[in-house]
Scaffold this active site. Structure first.
Site, PDB file in Angstrom:
ATOM      1  N   PRO A 164      -6.761   5.197   0.454  1.00  0.00           N
ATOM      2  CA  PRO A 164      -6.303   6.666   0.360  1.00  0.00           C
ATOM      3  C   PRO A 164      -4.828   6.775  -0.112  1.00  0.00           C
ATOM      4  CG  PRO A 164      -7.190   6.079   2.669  1.00  0.00           C
ATOM      5  CD  PRO A 164      -6.721   4.659   1.634  1.00  0.00           C
ATOM      6  N   GLU A 165      -4.823   7.483  -1.177  1.00  0.00           N
ATOM      7  CA  GLU A 165      -3.320   7.671  -1.749  1.00  0.00           C
ATOM      8  C   GLU A 165      -3.197   9.262  -1.474  1.00  0.00           C
ATOM      9  OE1 GLU A 165      -2.679   5.882  -5.539  1.00  0.00           O
ATOM     10  OE2 GLU A 165      -4.202   4.307  -5.292  1.00  0.00           O
TER      11      GLU A 165
END
Length: 274
Positions: free
Chosen positions: A2-3
Site C-alpha cells: 500500500p502506497e
DNA sequence: AGCAGGACCTGATGGC
DNA sequence: TGCCATCAGGTCCTGC
C-alpha cells in the site's frame, strides 16, 4: 504494497462507513501490531468511543475518534484494513478486530506483521516519529520546483532514493517511483542534483499524474492489497514499467530492464529514460 | 549530516 | 517430490 493511492482508497472507503460507529469491544491477536499504548490499555479504553472521520498523511491512515484521539494505522507491506457488516471466518493473519455496537467489524489483517497501529490523543500524534518527519504531500502545492531545489542542494543521492525518502515527499513507494520516473523520461540512477529545471518540472507533474491516475483506478493489487471493502485495485493493468521486465515498453517497444537501485527492485526503459 | 546496508517478517518461487 | 535458500519491500536502526 500500500502506497499513497492504496491508502487514499482505503481512507475513502472507511469514510463512508466508519463515522458514527461506536466501539463495543476489541480483540487483539498479535500484540506486536499495537505500538502504543499497551495492549491492555488499548483494549480497555477504546470501548465506548465513536469514530468521527478518516484522514491520510503519506501512507499513514488517521482514524478520528470522538474524544479527540486518533487511531493511526500504517500498513507497510502487506497490511489490510477492511470493514465488514458481520463476523468473518477466522484467519491467522487477522491481528486486530474492532467490534461495533451494531455488530459490524473493522479488521486489521497482515501476513508479514510489519503493519503498526497507534492510539493516542491528536495533540500527541507528533510523537510518531515517521509521521512527524514526513515531507509535503505530493499532490499539494508545496511539492514544487523551488521545494525540490531547496532539498537537493547538498545531497548526492540518486533520484530514486530521494523519491522513496518519506521526509522528502510523503507517500511514494517502489511502484509509483518507477512509474513516475518512466513517465518523466528520467533514469532512476541519475543523481538528483543533476536534473535540469525542465526535468524537475516534468518529474513533479509525472508523480502527480501517476498518483491521480492510480487513485482513480483504486490502487494497485499484486497479492495482498485490498480496499476497505476487501476489493482489489485495478492499476496493475495500467503499469508501464513496474514488474514488466523483459516485456516491451508500451511507448517504444524496447524491452524493460530490471536492476537494483536504492536497495529496491527497479524497472526502467533504457530507451525512453536517460 | 547523509548515505548504505541490515533487521524485521512470512509466503512464493526457484534450484538441486 | 521435497527441501532449502533466496527474494520481496517500508521503515527504523546502526555504523561508516
Amino acid at each position: 504494497m500500500p502506497e499513497l493511492p492504496e491508502v487514499e482508497t482505503i481512507k475513502r472507503g472507511l469514510e463512508l462507513v466508519l463515522p458514527g460507529k461506536t466501539i463495543e469491544g476489541v480483540d487483539i491477536n498479535y500484540a506486536g501490531s499495537i505500538k502504543a499504548p499497551s495492549c491492555e490499555e488499548f483494549a480497555r479504553q477504546l470501548p465506548g468511543l465513536t469514530f468521527t472521520g478518516a484522514g491520510r498523511r503519506g501512507k499513514y491512515l488517521l482514524l478520528c475518534l470522538d474524544d479527540n484521539s486518533l487511531l493511526v494505522v500504517h500498513l507497510r507491506m502487506t497490511g489490510r484494513l477492511f470493514f465488514c457488516e458481520s463476523e468473518i471466518e477466522t484467519d491467522k493473519h487477522i491481528h486486530l478486530k474492532i467490534i461495533f455496537k451494531d455488530g459490524s467489524r473493522l479488521y486489521f489483517h497482515d501476513v508479514r506483521k510489519f503493519g503498526t497501529i497507534w492510539w493516542l490523543p491528536v495533540s500527541r500524534a507528533c510523537e510518531i516519529r515517521g509521521l512527524a518527519a514526513l515531507g509535503p504531500e505530493p499532490l499539494s502545492a508545496d511539492f514544487d520546483v523551488s521545494y525540490f531545489n531547496s532539498k537537493t542542494d547538498r545531497r548526492s543521492t540518486n533520484i530514486k532514493a530521494l523519491l522513496l525518502d518519506q521526509t522528502f515527499v510523503a507517500g511514494l513507494g517502489n511502484i509509483y517511483v518507477d512509474e513516475a520516473l518512466h513517465k518523466s523520461g528520467i533514469l532512476p540512477t541519475r543523481p538528483a542534483k543533476s536534473l535540469t529545471t525542465p526535468e524537475r518540472k516534468k518529474l513533479i507533474t509525472s508523480v502527480q499524474e501517476v498518483l491521480l491516475d492510480a487513485i482513480s483506478w483504486r490502487g494497485t493489487t499484486f497479492n495482498d492489497y485490498r480496499d476497505a471493502a476487501g476489493m482489489s485495485g485495478q492499476f496493475q493493468n495500467r503499469l508501464s514499467v513496474y514488474q514488466r521486465h523483459h516485456k516491451p515498453c508500451l511507448s517504444c517497444g524496447t524491452f524493460i530492464c530490471r536492476t537494483v537501485v536504492a536497495g529496491r527492485g527497479t524497472h526502467f526503459c533504457p530507451s525512453c529514460q536517460s
